[in-house]
Design an enzyme around this catalytic site. Structure first.
Site, PDB file in Angstrom:
ATOM      1  CE  LYS A  52      -3.825  -2.404   2.216  1.00  0.00           C
ATOM      2  NZ  LYS A  52      -4.544  -2.771   3.439  1.00  0.00           N
ATOM      3  CD  GLN A  96      -3.389  -4.217   6.638  1.00  0.00           C
ATOM      4  OE1 GLN A  96      -3.352  -3.246   5.901  1.00  0.00           O
ATOM      5  NE2 GLN A  96      -3.964  -5.355   6.279  1.00  0.00           N
ATOM      6  CG  ASP A 119      -9.835  -0.267   4.996  1.00  0.00           C
ATOM      7  OD1 ASP A 119      -9.566  -0.556   3.809  1.00  0.00           O
ATOM      8  OD2 ASP A 119      -9.153  -0.652   5.970  1.00  0.00           O
TER       9      ASP A 119
END
Ligand code: NAP
Length: 282
Positions: A52, A96, A119
């Protein structure tokens, strides 16, 4: 059969996003910023975060990774999120997953400002998506959606079968396809006859985590099949779809690896840029 090349689609999307970042930089004299919080040293999380970070840097975003040890207190993580929420140079925040057991995942998700929730897991974004309103959409289903639309731009009246009902994949995928006027069936581990459900699908999205669950004779001729699964096996990484069998009947199919995975990362950049643009006054 069309082999859906997610790697190529993602590379093209990332190229377009890079160009957009450069235009935004000229216009606003600043670039979108992505901050990832990584807790612990689990190998897959480390790899995902590295990917990422690399993708964000390549697109010209301002990228930062905040690393904490497994033992970090929940309060310290929440305080950091609060600080990032207030920081104008941070457009998007991603924590994460998975998190260590002592940290409440839902509390962490809800601490992120919905407008920075790249997200798309915050209940506000989940609610907006399911109400058919504008929202930030989780990156993997968003990537699947873009791949499906590339093959079939008009999804009106298509029958879609989603296998798996997770908040991460199956549920948002359902909402995206409903919005496109598909008739959607969502299936899961308690579904009685999964084969006959799958056979109804003009589109099948498999997001389960069981190697080669979807067989060739479960798929209608000319269906579009999207394989989200990532399963580590003796044969290497394989998907939830029996690729060799299904490729003989489907109209289009994503490979694993090289299908949905690369799109997930590209969509994270897309969401970060979207957050940035929404935060600008003009
Ligand atoms: P998850 O949270 O474990 O959900 C799995 C879903 O599959 C659940 O809804 C479960 O049903 C259902 N299921 C389990 N066994 C089933 C069966 N025999 N028949 C039908 N449905 C069944 O998984 P997830 O987070 O959505 O991830 C799914 C897969 O996608 C994993 O392999 C993961 O590694 C992969 N993934 C890939 C990407 C990518 O970028 N390509 C991103 C995220 C995840 P219940 O709800 O009844 O338990």
């Amino acid at each position: 059969m069309i082999l859906i090349d997610g790697k190529k689609e993602a590379a093209e999307l990332r190229e377009r996003l890079k160009k957009e970042v450069s235009e935004l930089k000229s216009k606003y004299n600043k670039v979108p910023g992505l901050t990832v919080i990584l807790i612990g040293d689990m190998a897959p999380s480390q790899i995902y975060v590295r990917m990422k970070e690399k993708a964000a840097n390549e697109a010209g975003l301002k990228s930062e990774v905040v690393r904490y040890p497994d033992s970090i207190e929940e309060k310290k993580v929440l305080d950091k999120i609060n600080e990032l929420n207030k920081d104008d140079s941070v457009s998007g925040i991603l924590v994460q997953l998975p998190l260590p057991k002592h940290i409440d995942k839902q509390k962490v998700i809800e601490a992120i400002l919905p407008s920075k929730d790249v997200d798309g897991f915050h209940p506000m974004n989940v609610g907006n998506l399911s109400s058919g309103y504008e929202s930030l959409v989780p990156c993997t289903p968003l990537g699947c959606y873009l791949l499906i639309k590339k093959i079939e731009p008009n999804l009106n009246g298509k029958k879609a079968v989603i296998v798996g009902r997770s908040n991460l994949n199956g549920k948002p995928m359902t909402q995206l396809l409903l919005k496109e006027n598909c008739t959607v069936t969502i299936t899961h581990s308690k579904t009685k006859d999964l084969k006959s459900e799958c056979l109804q699908g003009d589109i099948i999205v498999a997001a389960v985590g069981m190697p080669e669950l979807i067989k060739g004779d479960w798929v209608k001729k000319d269906a579009i099949v999207i394989d989200v699964g990532i399963n580590k096996t003796d044969k290497g990484i394989i998907g939830d779809v029996a690729f060799d069998e299904v490729s003989k009947v489907a109209k289009a199919l994503t490979p694993v690896p090289g299908g949905v995975g690369p799109m997930t990362i590209a969509c994270l950049l897309k969401n970060t840029i979207k957050c940035f643009k929404r935060s600008q006054k003009n």
